[in-house]
Structures are given as C-alpha cells and as structure tokens.
Motif scaffolding. Structure first.
Motif, PDB file in Angstrom:
ATOM      1  N   VAL A 252       2.275 -14.185  -7.964  1.00 41.97           N
ATOM      2  CA  VAL A 252       2.187 -12.939  -7.193  1.00 41.97           C
ATOM      3  C   VAL A 252       0.738 -12.476  -7.115  1.00 41.97           C
ATOM      4  O   VAL A 252       0.239 -12.082  -6.048  1.00 41.97           O
ATOM      5  N   THR A 253       0.053 -12.539  -8.249  1.00 41.64           N
ATOM      6  CA  THR A 253      -1.347 -12.119  -8.292  1.00 41.64           C
ATOM      7  C   THR A 253      -2.207 -12.955  -7.354  1.00 41.64           C
ATOM      8  O   THR A 253      -3.047 -12.428  -6.618  1.00 41.64           O
ATOM      9  N   LEU A 254      -2.003 -14.271  -7.381  1.00 43.70           N
ATOM     10  CA  LEU A 254      -2.789 -15.150  -6.518  1.00 43.70           C
ATOM     11  C   LEU A 254      -2.473 -14.898  -5.043  1.00 43.70           C
ATOM     12  O   LEU A 254      -3.362 -14.965  -4.183  1.00 43.70           O
ATOM     13  N   ALA A 255      -1.218 -14.573  -4.741  1.00 49.10           N
ATOM     14  CA  ALA A 255      -0.845 -14.277  -3.358  1.00 49.10           C
ATOM     15  C   ALA A 255      -1.560 -13.024  -2.860  1.00 49.10           C
ATOM     16  O   ALA A 255      -2.011 -12.959  -1.707  1.00 49.10           O
ATOM     17  N   ILE A 256      -1.696 -12.030  -3.749  1.00 44.35           N
ATOM     18  CA  ILE A 256      -2.345 -10.773  -3.360  1.00 44.35           C
ATOM     19  C   ILE A 256      -3.815 -10.994  -3.001  1.00 44.35           C
ATOM     20  O   ILE A 256      -4.408 -10.216  -2.249  1.00 44.35           O
ATOM     21  N   LEU A 257      -4.404 -12.090  -3.504  1.00 49.35           N
ATOM     22  CA  LEU A 257      -5.813 -12.358  -3.205  1.00 49.35           C
ATOM     23  C   LEU A 257      -6.048 -12.612  -1.718  1.00 49.35           C
ATOM     24  O   LEU A 257      -7.187 -12.551  -1.248  1.00 49.35           O
TER      25      LEU A 257
END
Length: 299
Positions: A252-257
């Motif tokens: 999820v964190t990487l997607a938000i990037l």
C-alpha cells in the motif's frame, strides 16, 4: 471472504488515482475563489471532511448496533485529530508551493511511520530502512531548496514545503492510530466515519479565527469541495484503509508513491506547472528513499 488479488489491485489503483486529484481540486478551488492563505484553506479542509462525514451517515447505524471497544474508539478519535492537522497544514501548503513539491513531501509518510513506530512501539528500523530514511531526507532537502525554480514556485515555497512536511508527520500518526483502532475490532466503515467526523468537528470553527466564511463563494467552489469529499477522501483514503487490512502495508505504501507522479502530470495538464530540475531530481531521490525504507520495514 478474502478478496482476490485482482480485486485488491483494482481498488488500490483506484485509490491512488483518486488521491492524485486532491491537489488539483484544491488548486482549482483556490483559483475559483481567487483566495490564498490559511483562512480559505481551512474552509476547504473543514468542508471536505464535513461532506465526507455526512456521506458516511449510514455507517453510524452499524456503529450503534455493534459494541465497539472503548480503546478502539479512542484510537479512532485520536486518528481524526491527527487528520485535522494533516488537512489544515497540507491544503494550506498548496497556497504557497507547487503541486509537485507539496505532494512529494507529503507522501514521505513511510519514513516517518518507521521513525514513529520506533519511538512509540519500539519497532527498531532495519539497516535498509535507516538507509532509505537518510536518502529520503536528502531528497526532501533538494526539493525544498529547489522549489523556487519551478514554473509555479508559489509565493513562499519554504513555508509551503514545511506545511506539507507537517502534513506528512500528522498523516503518519493518523495511519498508525487507525491501524491500532482496526486491530481492536473496529470495521473500516465505522473507523472512517468516526475519524472523518472528529476531524470535521475540530476543523469547523478554525476558519473563523482567520475571519474566513463558509458562504459567499461561486458555485464552482462548492462543486470542487463535493468532489474533494467524494473522490480523494471517500474513494482514495477509504481504499487505502480497506487494502491495508488484506495485503502488506508495504505494498500500500509503495502504491501511494505514485500519487506525486500522477498529481504532477495532472498539474502540468491542468495548470501548465512544470517542476524545476531540482524538484524533479529531489522528488526522484525522495521516492527512491521512501521505497527503500518501506521495503526494509515490510514485516
């Protein structure tokens, strides 16, 4: 029933695209009202969350029927308080700095989550996470110092970048506290309703401190507020909160990037904003550092 990976991927993608519109809608509202500064920014923040909370009214019936542990309720309210400061600071930042700089800095939250988790929960970051944090901080410094060279630098880019940083700090606490609330038995609908309502109630009186009003704007302003509540808030934020309960928070964190990338593209298409070379280079360094930090803390 556990959703399929394709469903999770689709909802997560929709969430990223939805939150990427936030900065654009905020800037459109600022331009439609021909206003800048804290007062009108707080009007936008309070109105956005109030409309979002009203859209979640059906969830309150479920909250009433289900017994929610008092500790979970406390974490949800605390998360809403952090969301208050996040939107107050980040939305205001867009009055002073570029979309590219603001969205890049505000999405450094994985770095701060790793640090705050260490300080609060004793979860010591790995060597890889520490290296990612250091890289991201260097990139953030490059973005901050190079913001004056963009086609839209803003009236006070250093202030705007600092406000975006405050927004990143507080949204990190919002995510950590929200995770604790859901761990203690609170569902996504109930958590979102309580957090959004808390933030809305705290934000509503703030514009009056700056002699700002909720009335007297053009219809376009109110349209953008409704769109902010429906798209980046309900679709975007709620998608992330839902996805994080099914897949690794790292994913999820990487997607938000991808949010600053999409927001910068939209900023160019809608406003013709072209980030300066320093912002572009610094943004890439930030994203690389955040990705390394996130992967390093994947447990």
């Amino acid at each position: 029933m556990k959703p399929s990976p394709w469903k999770v991927c689709f909802i997560l993608t929709c969430g990223v695209l939805a939150v990427s519109t936030a900065a654009i809608l905020i800037r459109l509202a600022l331009d439609a009202a021909d206003l800048r500064g804290a007062g009108f920014s707080l009007v936008l923040a309070a109105s956005r969350l109030t409309v979002a909370a009203l859209m979640l009214l059906p969830a309150w019936g479920k909250i009433y029927r289900n017994r929610i542990p008092r500790s979970a309720l406390g974490y949800a309210v605390a998360a809403g308080a952090c969301l208050t400061v996040h939107f107050a600071s980040w939305i205001t930042s867009l009055s002073y700095t570029s979309i590219a700089a603001s969205t890049t800095i505000v999405t450094t939250n994985p770095v701060w989550i790793a640090l705050f988790s260490w300080l609060w929960l004793g979860e010591k970051p790995s060597r890889q996470t520490s290296m990612g944090i250091a890289i991201a901080l260097v990139g953030g410094a490059i973005v901050g110092l190079g913001s004056n060279n963009s086609s839209y630098a803003g009236s006070n880019p250093l202030l705007g970048n600092f406000l975006a940083l405050v927004g990143s700090w507080t949204v990190s606490w919002y995510l950590l506290l929200g995770r604790e609330a859901q761990k203690r038995g609170m569902g996504i609908g109930g958590y979102s309703a309580i957090a959004y309502a808390t933030a809305a109630l705290l934000l509503l009186p703030m514009p009056f401190l700056f002699n700002a009003s909720y009335t007297g704007y053009s219809p376009e302003v109110y349209l953008y507020i409704v769109l902010m509540a429906a798209i980046p808030q309900l679709v975007g934020h709620t998608s992330f909160n839902w996805a994080i309960s099914w897949i690794s928070p790292t994913v999820v964190t990487l997607a938000i990037l991808f949010e600053p990338v999409c927001a910068s593209i939209l900023g160019f298409l809608v406003f013709g904003e072209i980030p300066g070379i320093s912002v572009l280079v610094g943004g890439v360094v930030v994203l690389v550092g955040v990705a390394i930090a996130a992967i390093g803390s994947r447990k």
